[in-house]
Enzyme design. Structure first.
Site: not given
Length: 280
Positions: A162, A157
Site C-alpha cells: 500500500e 487481509e
C-alpha cells in the site's frame, strides 16, 4: 511504450532484519524460498485484462454492502478501457477526475477471486506507482469468505503493498484480522533511498507459509510476522492466514486513508503493472 521484463528473480537474498514492533531478532531470513511458478499474468495481450485471470469490479461498493469500499473512498470503479487496459505488455489502471455514476472520480479494481484462490505461496508484482495527495494504490490479498459464513476482518487481509501518493518514497506491508484490523492493523513501512516509487518499476512481494509472512521490495526483506507476533501484539488474537486468498490490484481515491485529493493533486494518475507471478 517499450516493455522491459525483469526476468532475473531474487530468490536467494538474505538479510539480518528487525522483525515487526517489539519482536526483534538477529535471525537471518530468506527473501524467497518458493520458486515453482504456478500462475502468472505477463500482460502480453493488448485490450481488456485476461478474463481467465481477472474479474473487473464496478461501482462504489454499495452493491457488495460496503459503500465506499469500507474506507469512505471517493471513486467508483469501472470496467472501461479509460480506467483499465493492457497496452504494450503493461496493465494500466488509471484514476481520473470526472463525473460518473454520481461520483467525482473513476478508477479500476481487478481481482482473481474464483480464478486464482491460493493458500500459501510467493506472490509478487513489478509495479510503477502513481503520485499525488489522495491517490491510494494497492496490491493485496483477501481471504475466502467460506461461502458467506465469514466477513472481514475474520477472512483476513494481507496488504503486499500500500502507498500514499503524497509520500512517494514509502510503501507499507500490513495484515488485518479479528482484533487487529483498520487502525489497529499490524503494519510496517519500507522507505526507499535516493529514489521514488513513481519514477520507475519496483518488485513488491510476500512469501506466505503456515507460520510466517515475509514482505520484500526489490529483494529487500523488511517485515516478517508470525502467529506468535500476532498473539503477543494483540493479547491472543487469532491468526487467520490459513485459508485460500485471492489477489486484488486497485487504485483508490480519497477515503479515511489517505484523505481527499487537494489542490496539489494532478489527475489522471496511472499505476503500471509489468507482471504478477505466484509461486509455491
Amino acid at each position: 511504450m517499450m516493455k522491459i521484463k525483469n526476468i532475473i528473480l531474487k530468490v536467494s537474498v538474505t538479510l539480518s532484519i528487525a522483525i515487526l514492533m517489539s519482536c526483534e531478532t538477529s535471525e537471518t531470513q530468506t527473501v524467497a524460498t518458493l520458486t515453482n511458478l504456478v500462475w502468472a499474468d505477463e500482460f502480453d495481450t493488448n485490450g481488456a485484462p485476461d478474463s481467465a485471470n481477472w474479474n473487473l469490479l464496478t461501482g462504489d461498493g454499495s452493491a457488495q454492502g460496503i459503500p465506499g469500499w469500507g474506507n469512505n473512498e471517493l471513486q467508483t470503479y469501472t470496467d472501461r478501457p479509460e480506467n483499465v487496459t493492457v497496452q504494450d505488455g503493461v496493465l494500466i489502471i488509471t484514476a481520473k477526475e470526472e463525473s460518473f455514476d454520481g461520483k467525482s472520480y473513476t478508477s479500476a479494481r481487478i481481482t482473481t477471486k474464483g480464478k486464482l484462490d491460493q493458500q500459501y505461496g510467493r506472490f509478487e508484482a513489478r509495479i510503477k506507482l502513481p503520485a499525488g495527495k489522495g491517490v491510494f494504490p494497492a496490491f493485496w490479498l483477501l481471504g475466502d469468505d467460506a461461502n458467506g459464513s465469514l466477513v472481514w476482518p475474520e477472512i483476513g487481509e494481507i496488504d503486499i503493498m500500500e502507498y500514499l501518493g503524497d509520500e512517494p518514497t514509502t510503501v507499507f506491508g500490513t495484515i488485518h484480522g479479528p482484533g487487529y484490523s483498520g487502525a489497529n492493523s499490524i503494519t510496517k513501512e519500507y522507505q526507499i533511498l535516493q529514489d521514488r516509487f513513481d519514477s520507475g518499476f519496483h518488485v513488491f512481494g510476500v512469501e506466505w507459509t503456515p507460520n510466517r509472512i515475509n514482505w520484500y521490495v526489490d529483494g529487500d526483506l523488511y517485515n516478517s510476522i508470525t502467529p506468535e507476533d500476532v498473539n503477543e501484539e494483540t493479547g491472543g488474537a487469532e491468526w487467520v492466514f490459513n485459508r485460500p486468498f485471492h489477489i486484488i490490484l486497485n487504485v483508490a481515491i480519497g477515503g479515511n486513508l489517505p484523505g481527499a485529493p487537494d489542490s496539489t493533486t494532478v489527475l489522471p494518475q496511472r499505476m503500471l503493472v509489468d507482471y504478477v507471478r505466484v509461486y509455491n
